[in-house]
Design an enzyme around this catalytic site. Sequence first.
Site, PDB file in Angstrom:
ATOM      1  CB  SER A   1      -1.355  -0.213   1.329  1.00  0.00           C
ATOM      2  OG  SER A   1      -1.320   0.555   1.918  1.00  0.00           O
TER       3      SER A   1
ATOM      4  CE1 TYR B   1      -4.878  -1.145   4.537  1.00  0.00           C
ATOM      5  CE2 TYR B   1      -3.533   0.425   4.166  1.00  0.00           C
ATOM      6  CZ  TYR B   1      -4.496  -0.509   3.441  1.00  0.00           C
ATOM      7  OH  TYR B   1      -4.422  -0.763   1.956  1.00  0.00           O
TER       8      TYR B   1
HETATM    9  P1  NAP Z   1     -11.911  -4.742  -0.244  1.00  0.00           P
HETATM   10  O1  NAP Z   1     -12.621  -4.139  -1.370  1.00  0.00           O
HETATM   11  O2  NAP Z   1     -12.643  -4.323   0.638  1.00  0.00           O
HETATM   12  O3  NAP Z   1     -12.160  -6.651  -0.639  1.00  0.00           O
HETATM   13  C1  NAP Z   1     -11.214  -6.700   0.341  1.00  0.00           C
HETATM   14  C2  NAP Z   1     -11.104  -8.740  -0.209  1.00  0.00           C
HETATM   15  O4  NAP Z   1     -10.780  -9.192   1.080  1.00  0.00           O
HETATM   16  C3  NAP Z   1     -13.065  -8.943  -0.487  1.00  0.00           C
HETATM   17  O5  NAP Z   1     -12.472  -9.878  -0.937  1.00  0.00           O
HETATM   18  C4  NAP Z   1     -13.372 -10.071   0.880  1.00  0.00           C
HETATM   19  O6  NAP Z   1     -13.675 -10.967   1.950  1.00  0.00           O
HETATM   20  C5  NAP Z   1     -11.481 -10.285   1.310  1.00  0.00           C
HETATM   21  N1  NAP Z   1     -11.367 -10.515   3.290  1.00  0.00           N
HETATM   22  C6  NAP Z   1     -11.736  -9.075   4.395  1.00  0.00           C
HETATM   23  N2  NAP Z   1     -11.332 -10.017   4.954  1.00  0.00           N
HETATM   24  C7  NAP Z   1     -11.011 -11.600   5.141  1.00  0.00           C
HETATM   25  C8  NAP Z   1     -11.222 -11.581   6.134  1.00  0.00           C
HETATM   26  N3  NAP Z   1     -11.440 -12.274   7.249  1.00  0.00           N
HETATM   27  N4  NAP Z   1     -10.755 -14.094   5.124  1.00  0.00           N
HETATM   28  C9  NAP Z   1     -11.353 -13.860   3.884  1.00  0.00           C
HETATM   29  N5  NAP Z   1     -10.962 -13.165   3.056  1.00  0.00           N
HETATM   30  C10 NAP Z   1     -11.107 -11.405   3.690  1.00  0.00           C
HETATM   31  O7  NAP Z   1     -11.093  -4.506  -0.611  1.00  0.00           O
HETATM   32  P2  NAP Z   1      -9.636  -3.354  -1.882  1.00  0.00           P
HETATM   33  O8  NAP Z   1      -9.365  -2.486  -1.866  1.00  0.00           O
HETATM   34  O9  NAP Z   1     -10.423  -4.485  -2.868  1.00  0.00           O
HETATM   35  O10 NAP Z   1      -8.286  -3.904  -2.113  1.00  0.00           O
HETATM   36  C11 NAP Z   1      -8.122  -5.685  -1.756  1.00  0.00           C
HETATM   37  C12 NAP Z   1      -5.956  -5.423  -1.011  1.00  0.00           C
HETATM   38  O11 NAP Z   1      -5.236  -4.415  -1.900  1.00  0.00           O
HETATM   39  C13 NAP Z   1      -6.015  -5.045   0.898  1.00  0.00           C
HETATM   40  O12 NAP Z   1      -4.995  -5.945   1.210  1.00  0.00           O
HETATM   41  C14 NAP Z   1      -6.352  -3.674   0.213  1.00  0.00           C
HETATM   42  O13 NAP Z   1      -4.828  -3.373   2.287  1.00  0.00           O
HETATM   43  C15 NAP Z   1      -4.755  -3.315  -0.599  1.00  0.00           C
HETATM   44  N6  NAP Z   1      -4.988  -1.908  -1.075  1.00  0.00           N
HETATM   45  C16 NAP Z   1      -6.230  -1.000  -1.154  1.00  0.00           C
HETATM   46  C17 NAP Z   1      -6.212   0.141  -2.589  1.00  0.00           C
HETATM   47  C18 NAP Z   1      -7.430   1.266  -2.328  1.00  0.00           C
HETATM   48  O14 NAP Z   1      -6.831   2.078  -2.934  1.00  0.00           O
HETATM   49  N7  NAP Z   1      -8.586   0.319  -2.761  1.00  0.00           N
HETATM   50  C19 NAP Z   1      -5.049   1.063  -1.755  1.00  0.00           C
HETATM   51  C20 NAP Z   1      -3.913  -0.283  -1.239  1.00  0.00           C
HETATM   52  C21 NAP Z   1      -3.854  -1.314  -0.888  1.00  0.00           C
HETATM   53  P3  NAP Z   1     -15.452 -10.473   1.808  1.00  0.00           P
HETATM   54  O15 NAP Z   1     -15.904 -10.483   0.479  1.00  0.00           O
HETATM   55  O16 NAP Z   1     -15.519 -11.969   1.920  1.00  0.00           O
HETATM   56  O17 NAP Z   1     -15.715  -9.621   3.156  1.00  0.00           O
END
Ligand code: NAP
Length: 254
Positions: A146, A159
């Site tokens: 991130s 985080y």
């Molecule tokens: P998101 O839309 O909130 O999706 C998160 C995913 O992780 C969902 O599929 C969720 O499954 C799964 N998850 C959460 N808790 C879990 C658990 N206890 N066991 C198994 N699966 C779990 O997030 P995103 O924005 O796509 O982010 C994905 C990754 O990228 C994360 O690591 C985040 O920190 C990183 N990231 C995101 C951004 C951004 O701007 N969006 C920036 C930098 C890094 P469920 O549907 O079952 O909840």
Amino acid sequence: MILDQFRLDGKTALVTGAGRGLGQGYAIALAEAGADVALLDRTGCPQTAEAVTALGRRAHQIVCDLSTASPQDLADVTADASTTLGGLDILVNNAGIIRRQPALEFSEANWDDVLQINLTSVVFLSQAAARLMAAAGHGKIVNIASMLSFQGGINVISYAAAKSAVAGVTRSLANEWAPLGINVNAIAPGYFATDNTAPLRADASRDAAILDRIPAGRWGTAADLQGAIVYLSSAASDYMHGSIVAVDGGWLAR
Ligand code: NAP
């Protein structure tokens, strides 16, 4: 030919958090490049599985709650993926959560939950996958870091701690596992429009401040990360070990 090095025909991948958001985009990109994909989240990933299958690739859904999974549970997950798909060439540690709370009030639960899912499960799922990959003599592990692997953020101490540690773990594992034929690298996404960042985009002043700092002038989408995931999962990146690749619209350059 150079483009052939990016192809993933015959490869098998496991993507965590593949049901929605960025993880769904990674899984579909890997399938478009030719890989069969195991899809992990807490409740199943039917939409992603349908998209992977429509591309003519195999999809295998694995239900696992990473907040409670033990190292043995994670070893079982990798064995399931490997047995079902016929090997495990690629692991994408994407699943992650964020808890926002001022540091003066930050709760133990908001600390523990984020560290468990965003860091501890990454370490032990990587360990389980690497044991299979070491036996095969090759493998690709891509962690999702991130901007908060480099910066502190606001109201997100767990985080920032977890994502900073993901960068360190990526480098540590790369050092140990490069001699085994395993590449460990990370992608550091900038600000992407998903459920994870919905509260930021709903806050007009935060939204404007974030957009003002992004040279590209927009939030990223899952499609913006698909080239990087295929590259780091493919032979094209065989000499990359321990890199944290920012895909951020220029955020870090400011
Ligand atoms: P998101 O839309 O909130 O999706 C998160 C995913 O992780 C969902 O599929 C969720 O499954 C799964 N998850 C959460 N808790 C879990 C658990 N206890 N066991 C198994 N699966 C779990 O997030 P995103 O924005 O796509 O982010 C994905 C990754 O990228 C994360 O690591 C985040 O920190 C990183 N990231 C995101 C951004 C951004 O701007 N969006 C920036 C930098 C890094 P469920 O549907 O079952 O909840």
